[in-house]
Scaffold this motif. Structure first.
Motif, PDB file in Angstrom:
ATOM      1  N   UNK A  12       0.826  -1.195   0.000  1.00 33.52           N
ATOM      2  CA  UNK A  12       0.000   0.000   0.000  1.00 33.52           C
ATOM      3  C   UNK A  12       0.866   1.252   0.000  1.00 33.52           C
ATOM      4  N   UNK A  13       0.520   2.145  -0.877  1.00 33.46           N
ATOM      5  CA  UNK A  13       1.242   3.414  -0.950  1.00 33.46           C
ATOM      6  C   UNK A  13       1.028   4.265   0.290  1.00 33.46           C
ATOM      7  N   UNK A  14      -0.166   4.223   0.875  1.00 34.37           N
ATOM      8  CA  UNK A  14      -0.474   5.169   1.951  1.00 34.37           C
ATOM      9  C   UNK A  14       0.406   4.979   3.174  1.00 34.37           C
ATOM     10  N   UNK A  15       1.068   3.840   3.303  1.00 39.76           N
ATOM     11  CA  UNK A  15       2.026   3.651   4.386  1.00 39.76           C
ATOM     12  C   UNK A  15       3.322   4.420   4.128  1.00 39.76           C
ATOM     13  N   UNK A  16       3.612   4.677   2.871  1.00 38.80           N
ATOM     14  CA  UNK A  16       4.852   5.355   2.496  1.00 38.80           C
ATOM     15  C   UNK A  16       4.658   6.815   2.122  1.00 38.80           C
ATOM     16  N   UNK A  17       3.440   7.192   1.796  1.00 36.19           N
ATOM     17  CA  UNK A  17       3.187   8.552   1.336  1.00 36.19           C
ATOM     18  C   UNK A  17       3.254   9.555   2.480  1.00 36.19           C
ATOM     19  N   UNK A  18       3.983  10.633   2.235  1.00 35.21           N
ATOM     20  CA  UNK A  18       4.036  11.756   3.164  1.00 35.21           C
ATOM     21  C   UNK A  18       3.883  13.039   2.362  1.00 35.21           C
ATOM     22  N   UNK A  19       3.637  14.105   3.065  1.00 33.29           N
ATOM     23  CA  UNK A  19       3.549  15.412   2.415  1.00 33.29           C
ATOM     24  C   UNK A  19       4.841  15.698   1.653  1.00 33.29           C
ATOM     25  N   UNK A  20       5.965  15.332   2.249  1.00 38.34           N
ATOM     26  CA  UNK A  20       7.271  15.628   1.660  1.00 38.34           C
ATOM     27  C   UNK A  20       7.563  14.827   0.397  1.00 38.34           C
ATOM     28  N   UNK A  21       7.082  13.584   0.295  1.00 37.62           N
ATOM     29  CA  UNK A  21       7.401  12.780  -0.888  1.00 37.62           C
ATOM     30  C   UNK A  21       6.233  12.637  -1.859  1.00 37.62           C
ATOM     31  N   UNK A  22       5.107  13.246  -1.544  1.00 35.19           N
ATOM     32  CA  UNK A  22       3.903  13.076  -2.354  1.00 35.19           C
ATOM     33  C   UNK A  22       4.097  13.518  -3.804  1.00 35.19           C
ATOM     34  N   UNK A  23       4.662  14.669  -4.038  1.00 35.37           N
ATOM     35  CA  UNK A  23       4.789  15.169  -5.411  1.00 35.37           C
ATOM     36  C   UNK A  23       5.700  14.250  -6.219  1.00 35.37           C
ATOM     37  N   UNK A  24       6.769  13.769  -5.618  1.00 28.15           N
ATOM     38  CA  UNK A  24       7.645  12.827  -6.328  1.00 28.15           C
ATOM     39  C   UNK A  24       6.892  11.554  -6.708  1.00 28.15           C
ATOM     40  N   UNK A  25       6.086  11.042  -5.777  1.00 27.55           N
ATOM     41  CA  UNK A  25       5.301   9.832  -6.056  1.00 27.55           C
ATOM     42  C   UNK A  25       4.251  10.112  -7.135  1.00 27.55           C
ATOM     43  N   UNK A  26       3.655  11.297  -7.094  1.00 24.29           N
ATOM     44  CA  UNK A  26       2.666  11.661  -8.105  1.00 24.29           C
ATOM     45  C   UNK A  26       3.316  11.714  -9.486  1.00 24.29           C
ATOM     46  N   UNK A  27       4.478  12.338  -9.577  1.00 25.18           N
ATOM     47  CA  UNK A  27       5.169  12.447 -10.865  1.00 25.18           C
ATOM     48  C   UNK A  27       5.643  11.087 -11.363  1.00 25.18           C
ATOM     49  N   UNK A  28       6.010  10.223 -10.453  1.00 24.84           N
ATOM     50  CA  UNK A  28       6.423   8.873 -10.836  1.00 24.84           C
ATOM     51  C   UNK A  28       5.230   8.087 -11.392  1.00 24.84           C
ATOM     52  N   UNK A  29       4.077   8.266 -10.784  1.00 28.34           N
ATOM     53  CA  UNK A  29       2.873   7.541 -11.189  1.00 28.34           C
ATOM     54  C   UNK A  29       2.209   8.165 -12.404  1.00 28.34           C
ATOM     55  N   UNK A  30       2.276   9.485 -12.500  1.00 27.97           N
ATOM     56  CA  UNK A  30       1.616  10.225 -13.584  1.00 27.97           C
ATOM     57  C   UNK A  30       2.650  11.121 -14.278  1.00 27.97           C
ATOM     58  N   UNK A  31       3.555  10.516 -15.056  1.00 24.27           N
ATOM     59  CA  UNK A  31       4.611  11.318 -15.695  1.00 24.27           C
ATOM     60  C   UNK A  31       4.070  12.362 -16.669  1.00 24.27           C
ATOM     61  N   UNK A  32       2.857  12.199 -17.136  1.00 19.80           N
ATOM     62  CA  UNK A  32       2.248  13.178 -18.041  1.00 19.80           C
ATOM     63  C   UNK A  32       2.069  14.538 -17.374  1.00 19.80           C
ATOM     64  N   UNK A  33       2.093  14.556 -16.054  1.00 19.84           N
ATOM     65  CA  UNK A  33       1.953  15.811 -15.308  1.00 19.84           C
ATOM     66  C   UNK A  33       3.283  16.570 -15.205  1.00 19.84           C
TER      67      UNK A  33
ATOM     68  N   UNK B 106       8.560  24.886  -4.906  1.00 19.42           N
ATOM     69  CA  UNK B 106       7.355  24.068  -4.923  1.00 19.42           C
ATOM     70  C   UNK B 106       6.335  24.628  -3.948  1.00 19.42           C
ATOM     71  N   UNK B 107       5.207  25.043  -4.481  1.00 17.02           N
ATOM     72  CA  UNK B 107       4.064  25.480  -3.677  1.00 17.02           C
ATOM     73  C   UNK B 107       3.006  24.393  -3.851  1.00 17.02           C
ATOM     74  N   UNK B 108       3.049  23.429  -2.969  1.00 15.20           N
ATOM     75  CA  UNK B 108       2.268  22.210  -3.145  1.00 15.20           C
ATOM     76  C   UNK B 108       0.773  22.466  -3.254  1.00 15.20           C
ATOM     77  N   UNK B 109       0.259  23.368  -2.444  1.00 16.38           N
ATOM     78  CA  UNK B 109      -1.181  23.642  -2.509  1.00 16.38           C
ATOM     79  C   UNK B 109      -1.555  24.292  -3.845  1.00 16.38           C
ATOM     80  N   UNK B 110      -0.720  25.155  -4.346  1.00 19.41           N
ATOM     81  CA  UNK B 110      -0.957  25.768  -5.661  1.00 19.41           C
ATOM     82  C   UNK B 110      -0.861  24.700  -6.751  1.00 19.41           C
ATOM     83  N   UNK B 111       0.111  23.812  -6.630  1.00 15.91           N
ATOM     84  CA  UNK B 111       0.298  22.745  -7.610  1.00 15.91           C
ATOM     85  C   UNK B 111      -0.934  21.846  -7.698  1.00 15.91           C
TER      86      UNK B 111
END
Length: 133
Positions: free
Chosen positions: A1-22, A36-41
């Motif tokens: 499960x990803x949710x055990x590893x997901x944190x605010x700090x690594x979320x964008x990296x995981x998102x880009x890895x999963x959705x490279x089109x972004x 990086x302004x995560x809320x704006x992103x």
């Protein structure tokens, strides 16, 4: 499960890895804001998702690819909304789901279609923002 590893700090990296089109939109964000302004992103990500949906329903050879992009994107969001990190859950709630709710800039039909694709935890949280239910 990803949710055990997901944190605010690594979320964008995981998102880009999963959705490279972004990635191009992320790159623009970094050029525009120089940080990086995560809320704006997340607002950028919602617009990306609406555009991906439009591409997924078009009669083109790439429509199947965009359907996969949507599913992968929403899977990451579903994992993030139940992550152990409260800061990440807050990001998904207030900066993804609140932006997902239709307003004068969002198309109601696209919103309704995307809403049907949300996982159960996202749908539950969306009820705080979608007052038509």
């Amino acid at each position: 499960m990803l949710n055990d590893r997901l944190t605010y700090e690594n979320f964008v990296d995981m998102l880009l890895e999963t959705v490279p089109e972004f990635q191009p939109i992320y790159n623009e964000h970094m050029i525009d804001y120089e940080e990086l302004l995560t809320h704006v992103l997340m607002g950028d990500f919602v617009r990306f998702l609406f555009d991906a949906y439009s591409k997924s329903v078009s009669a083109t050879r790439t429509s199947e690819r965009w359907k996969t992009v949507i599913i992968d994107s929403l899977d990451v969001m579903e994992e993030a909304i139940v992550a152990k990190d409260p800061k990440l859950r807050n990001l998904i709630s207030v900066s993804f789901l609140e932006n997902l709710s239709p307003d004068e800039n969002n198309q109601m039909e696209t919103y309704q279609s995307l809403k049907l694709l949300l996982g159960p935890n996202l749908r539950k949280e969306l009820k705080y923002y979608d007052h038509r239910e």
